[in-house]
Design a protein around this motif. Structure first.
Motif, PDB file in Angstrom:
ATOM      1  N   UNK A  62      -6.600  -1.253  -3.304  1.00 20.13           N
ATOM      2  CA  UNK A  62      -6.120  -2.119  -1.942  1.00 20.13           C
ATOM      3  C   UNK A  62      -5.159  -3.340  -2.862  1.00 20.13           C
ATOM      4  N   UNK A  63      -5.893  -3.822  -3.694  1.00 20.99           N
ATOM      5  CA  UNK A  63      -5.276  -5.082  -4.491  1.00 20.99           C
ATOM      6  C   UNK A  63      -3.907  -4.534  -5.188  1.00 20.99           C
ATOM      7  N   UNK A  87     -15.581  -0.891   0.386  1.00 24.02           N
ATOM      8  CA  UNK A  87     -15.683  -1.546  -0.730  1.00 24.02           C
ATOM      9  C   UNK A  87     -14.287  -2.136  -1.095  1.00 24.02           C
ATOM     10  N   UNK A  88     -13.092  -1.753  -0.333  1.00 21.00           N
ATOM     11  CA  UNK A  88     -12.242  -2.596  -0.114  1.00 21.00           C
ATOM     12  C   UNK A  88     -11.751  -3.750   0.990  1.00 21.00           C
ATOM     13  N   UNK A  93      -8.785  -7.517   4.575  1.00 15.06           N
ATOM     14  CA  UNK A  93      -8.957  -8.593   5.606  1.00 15.06           C
ATOM     15  C   UNK A  93      -8.599  -9.822   5.229  1.00 15.06           C
ATOM     16  N   UNK A  94      -8.904 -10.052   3.637  1.00 12.37           N
ATOM     17  CA  UNK A  94      -8.572 -11.616   3.075  1.00 12.37           C
ATOM     18  C   UNK A  94      -7.520 -11.459   2.249  1.00 12.37           C
ATOM     19  N   UNK A  95      -6.881 -10.623   1.713  1.00 12.38           N
ATOM     20  CA  UNK A  95      -5.659 -10.667   0.979  1.00 12.38           C
ATOM     21  C   UNK A  95      -4.539 -10.129   1.588  1.00 12.38           C
ATOM     22  N   UNK A  96      -4.557  -8.725   1.919  1.00  8.84           N
ATOM     23  CA  UNK A  96      -3.266  -8.182   2.742  1.00  8.84           C
ATOM     24  C   UNK A  96      -3.129  -8.916   4.169  1.00  8.84           C
ATOM     25  N   UNK A  97      -4.184  -9.062   4.828  1.00  9.78           N
ATOM     26  CA  UNK A  97      -3.966  -9.615   6.118  1.00  9.78           C
ATOM     27  C   UNK A  97      -3.679 -11.301   6.476  1.00  9.78           C
TER      28      UNK A  97
ATOM     29  N   UNK B 109      -6.040  -7.050  -9.586  1.00  6.13           N
ATOM     30  CA  UNK B 109      -5.583  -6.089  -9.448  1.00  6.13           C
ATOM     31  C   UNK B 109      -4.223  -6.107  -8.530  1.00  6.13           C
ATOM     32  N   UNK B 110      -4.086  -7.494  -7.862  1.00  3.00           N
ATOM     33  CA  UNK B 110      -2.885  -7.603  -7.204  1.00  3.00           C
ATOM     34  C   UNK B 110      -1.971  -7.856  -8.375  1.00  3.00           C
TER      35      UNK B 110
END
Lengths: 321, 320
Positions: A62-63, A87-88, A93-97, B109-110
């Motif tokens: 996801x990262x 696990x992702x 929820x914290x990075x993408x959202x 990873x980003x």
């Protein structure tokens, strides 16, 4: 010639890859092997260097999609099972959202979650994660129940400039067929009246739409006309269509396969009772799975989730009130 | 380095004075050499940088103007985070400056994903990525997953590990069991080296080499810097858990002092010139803080309160 729900998902990814060179697929076993369910069958052959096997690292998958999206790509991530998206979870929820809200940079990623129960799958290959993700601001959560929606909503999801959690139901993968993929009818965010009626409304989504339709058939034999609303996306939730249906019928059953505490059915009830209390002729009802992990043996599994007969029984109680 | 130290001292004093800065202040005192030595290898607009909590110096070296720092700490609506996020949680992703979240290891990873996308699009050329972490952050699953994936994809990324010996209050002995963090590089199949992070010259050499290797296609490069954090975890923390004996260790040298002595000893800068430079930097910082202090704070009534970029998918506000 017919097409299954699963094939529609494969076709949508084919089309997304064909239409837009910035689309790529990243997930476990999805390249040469074609995915655990074959949702990406032959895609790596048809689109060399666009479909990649990922290490078993849902967080990093996801990262990496988020970083790629910042650079203008439109990645589709396949979780092998929805359950493993936990696990992702942090990246989702914290990075993408939060990315768009914090930095004004959109995050167009689509995360496919093979969701829901099938007999024999047990506690860790059967979960429905839509409520968990819907809780967080900044995500779109879609839950297609038909072959057309599996196709069109996946294509629409890839085109959206926001992170989409695409909850595709494994129970529908092979069972659900259509003669062909029909025209695109509704955009993401609009619910669909799957069956019109006037005595009670079932609001549901994903595989439970089909259980609800069968229960409605059963009630028809008793002379009741049950309206079934297919939410299509649980976030945004089309409150207007729900309220309009309850205004017609006066009775509401909120139905979902997920665990009972909180969640989508609780949200439906909360919205109808706060915005449409005066429309109700009887207390609204909820039907969910039992509040235990999802069991392995088919006997237990069938009793854990709502079925046509438990839905029909709930409707009868609702209509007596 | 000097600008970073002076800016952070100012932020610390604003924090202690109270009122201006809400929330915490997190300083990179003692880590400036290690951080800046990475930052100067990167080219803004071409490379991707994912700095962490103690990288004020690296961010300046990368090209972030200090007004972005001050605006974010003061929550000014004019800043890159517009009051929506604060302090070290800032960046301009479209300029290759990723905005860290608090969850350690998750930026690796980003940054890798940005490089991966460029490689797919054929625009990678000689651009590289870099991200920072501390000794504590290396214990997260996200760090492991991200580094393993970057190694599998052979991405040109520098992973800088500032081993400042304490993760908040937790010493190395409670953080990892290997001899040296750099031993892990072999496990990921990547190159790694350790450097005395109190010595700017050594740091510059190490990161210059790492950047060259990454640009040349040698895959991820791990650099572990040995140093001691010369401040608390944040300004609320007096770091009383660090024993005095530790402060006598060579790793506790102040990298700024070391660098200034080096410059003086080599005749690059006289004491008078250093003093002058110091004053000039202080004026710059004071003027920036003064300018930002006059800027508007965010207005909740002008905030659109929308977490999605697709406005048509934003649900109506369900208010009583």
């Amino acid at each position: 010639m017919s097409i299954t729900y699963l094939e529609a998902i494969r076709e949508a990814q084919y089309e997304a890859l064909r239409e837009d060179p910035s689309v790529f697929l990243y997930g476990q076993d999805i390249a040469t092997f074609g995915g655990a369910f074959k949702a990406t069958k032959n895609l790596s052959k048809e689109f060399p260097n666009r479909v990649f096997d990922a290490p078993i690292s849902e967080d990093a998958m996801v990262g990496m999609a988020i970083g790629a999206a910042v650079e203008g790509a439109r990645p589709i991530i396949e979780m092998q099972f929805a359950d493993f998206s936990s696990i992702g979870f942090n990246q989702i929820v914290n990075q993408a959202a939060t990315l768009y809200w914090r930095t004004n940079v959109p995050c167009p990623i689509t995360i496919r979650l093979p969701s829901g129960g099938t007999a024999g799958s047990g506690p860790f290959h059967s979960q429905s994660m839509e409520a968990i993700y819907a809780h967080y601001p900044g995500l779109v959560i879609v839950t297609p129940a038909t072959v057309e929606d599996a196709y069109w909503m996946l294509l629409d999801s890839v085109k959206l400039n926001d992170p989409v959690i695409f909850c595709e139901h494994k129970f529908l993968y092979y069972h659900l067929k259509a003669d062909q993929i029909g025209d695109r009818e509704l955009p993401i965010g609009k619910a669909r009246i799957a069956r019109p009626g006037r005595h009670a409304t079932i609001v549901t989504y994903s595989a439970m739409v089909h259980e609800a339709l069968r229960a409605a058939e059963e009630l028809q034999l008793d002379g009741y006309q049950i309206e079934v609303v297919d939410l299509r996306s649980v976030k945004p939730m089309d409150t207007d269509t729900i309220l309009a249906s309850v205004a017609r019928t006066g009775r509401l059953l909120a139905l979902g396969e997920a665990f009972p505490w909180g969640g989508v059915t609780a949200e439906i009830i909360a919205r109808v009772t706060t915005d449409g209390f005066h429309l109700l002729d009887a207390p609204p009802m909820r039907l969910n799975s039992k509040d235990t992990p999802i069991p392995y043996h088919p006997n237990l599994w069938k009793s854990h989730r709502p079925t046509t007969s438990t839905i029909a029984a709930a409707l009868r109680r609702l209509l007596r009130n | 380095m000097l600008l970073s130290r002076v800016l952070e001292e100012k932020l610390g004093s604003l924090y202690r004075a109270g009122g201006r800065i809400v929330g915490g202040v997190y300083l990179g005192k003692g880590q400036e050499a290690f951080s800046a030595a990475l930052g100067v290898q990167l080219r803004k607009g071409r490379d991707i940088y994912g700095p962490l909590i103690r990288d004020q110096a690296g961010r300046i070296a990368f090209g972030e103007p200090i007004i972005d720092t001050v605006r974010t700490y003061l929550g000014a609506v004019t800043g890159p985070m517009r009051g929506r996020d604060g302090n070290i949680h800032r960046g301009r992703p479209k300029e290759g400056h990723m905005a860290m979240i608090s969850h350690l290891g998750s930026l690796l990873s980003v940054v890798a994903g940005g490089l991966f996308a460029r490689r797919l699009a054929g625009t990678l050329a000689d651009s590289i990525g870099a991200t920072s972490i501390g000794d504590g952050g290396t214990s997260t699953g996200a760090f492991h997953e991200g580094l393993n994936m970057a190694a599998v994809e052979k991405l040109p990324i520098i992973v800088s590990i500032a081993n400042n010996q304490y993760a908040y209050s937790t010493p190395n002995t409670r953080q990892y069991a290997c001899e040296n963090l750099v031993d892990r590089a072999a496990g990921y199949g990547i190159e790694g080296m350790t450097v005395d992070a109190t010595d700017l010259a050594s740091c510059l050499k190490a990161f210059r080499m790492a950047a060259a290797k990454a640009r040349a296609g040698s895959g991820p490069q791990m650099i572990v810097g040995t140093l001691l954090r010369l401040a608390g975890h944040g300004e609320h923390d007096d770091a009383s858990y660090i024993p005095d004996t530790k402060r006598q260790d060579p790793s506790a040298r102040d990298c700024l002092q070391v660098a200034e002595d080096f410059a003086r000893d080599h005749g690059w800068l006289s004491s008078a010139e250093l003093r002058e430079l110091n004053e000039e930097v202080r004026r710059n910082v004071d003027q920036t803080v003064s300018k930002v202090s006059k800027e508007p704070a965010p207005d909740p009534f002008k905030e659109n309160w929308q977490a999605l970029s697709c406005a048509e998918l934003v649900e109506g506000q369900h208010e009583a």
